[in-house]
Design a protein around this motif. Structure first.
Motif, mmCIF file in Angstrom:
data_model
loop_
_atom_site.group_PDB
_atom_site.id
_atom_site.type_symbol
_atom_site.label_atom_id
_atom_site.label_comp_id
_atom_site.label_asym_id
_atom_site.label_seq_id
_atom_site.Cartn_x
_atom_site.Cartn_y
_atom_site.Cartn_z
ATOM 1 N N TRP A 31 0.835 -1.211 0.000
ATOM 2 C CA TRP A 31 0.000 0.000 0.000
ATOM 3 C C TRP A 31 0.863 1.252 0.000
ATOM 4 O O TRP A 31 0.603 2.198 -0.753
ATOM 5 N N ASN A 32 1.915 1.265 0.785
ATOM 6 C CA ASN A 32 2.804 2.423 0.819
ATOM 7 C C ASN A 32 3.572 2.583 -0.481
ATOM 8 O O ASN A 32 3.759 3.707 -0.963
ATOM 9 N N ILE A 33 4.002 1.494 -1.064
ATOM 10 C CA ILE A 33 4.699 1.572 -2.353
ATOM 11 C C ILE A 33 3.753 2.118 -3.424
ATOM 12 O O ILE A 33 4.123 3.004 -4.189
ATOM 13 N N GLU A 34 2.531 1.581 -3.451
ATOM 14 C CA GLU A 34 1.566 2.042 -4.460
ATOM 15 C C GLU A 34 1.208 3.516 -4.281
ATOM 16 O O GLU A 34 0.799 4.171 -5.229
ATOM 17 N N ASN A 35 1.353 4.022 -3.068
ATOM 18 C CA ASN A 35 1.097 5.435 -2.789
ATOM 19 C C ASN A 35 2.382 6.248 -2.815
ATOM 20 O O ASN A 35 2.421 7.372 -2.287
ATOM 21 N N SER A 36 3.419 5.688 -3.410
ATOM 22 C CA SER A 36 4.719 6.368 -3.565
ATOM 23 C C SER A 36 5.267 6.902 -2.240
ATOM 24 O O SER A 36 5.922 7.936 -2.206
ATOM 25 N N PHE A 37 4.964 6.158 -1.165
ATOM 26 C CA PHE A 37 5.439 6.509 0.186
ATOM 27 C C PHE A 37 4.925 7.870 0.643
ATOM 28 O O PHE A 37 5.492 8.475 1.536
ATOM 29 N N LYS A 38 3.835 8.327 0.067
ATOM 30 C CA LYS A 38 3.279 9.630 0.424
ATOM 31 C C LYS A 38 2.068 9.465 1.340
ATOM 32 O O LYS A 38 1.004 10.026 1.098
ATOM 33 N N THR A 39 2.263 8.684 2.404
ATOM 34 C CA THR A 39 1.203 8.521 3.392
ATOM 35 C C THR A 39 1.699 9.032 4.739
ATOM 36 O O THR A 39 2.891 8.990 5.023
#
Length: 93
Positions: A32-40
């Protein structure tokens, strides 16, 4: 020299498809974090939480959740991102 954040991003990327023996919920947190480009916010909180000396260690704190993504989210996902994480994991569990 890489920053703490970059080191953790690399660990997540390296372990994305590995058999980590962590809980499935934690494996999905990584994806999930990878798919959100670590922008969480959750990733930022994790980066702030983990001690640099633990980055290259076995992350035992991710064990024990199994596929209980709601329990994992309660412990590791920021309140305003829980819906996003749980929607993402619903594709897999």
């Amino acid at each position: 020299m890489m920053t703490k954040k970059e080191r953790i991003q690399n660990v997540f990327i390296d372990l994305q498809y590995a058999d980590t023996d962590w809980s499935y919920a934690a494996d999905l947190f990584v994806r999930w974090n990878i798919e959100n480009s670590f922008k969480t916010e959750s990733f930022e909180s994790f980066v702030n939480w983990i001690d640099e000396s633990q980055i290259d260690e076995n992350w035992g704190f991710f064990y024990g959740y199994g596929d209980d993504c709601k329990k994992f989210a309660a412990d590791w996902v920021e309140e305003d991102e829980k819906g996003s994480y749980l929607e993402f994991v619903s594709q897999y569990v």
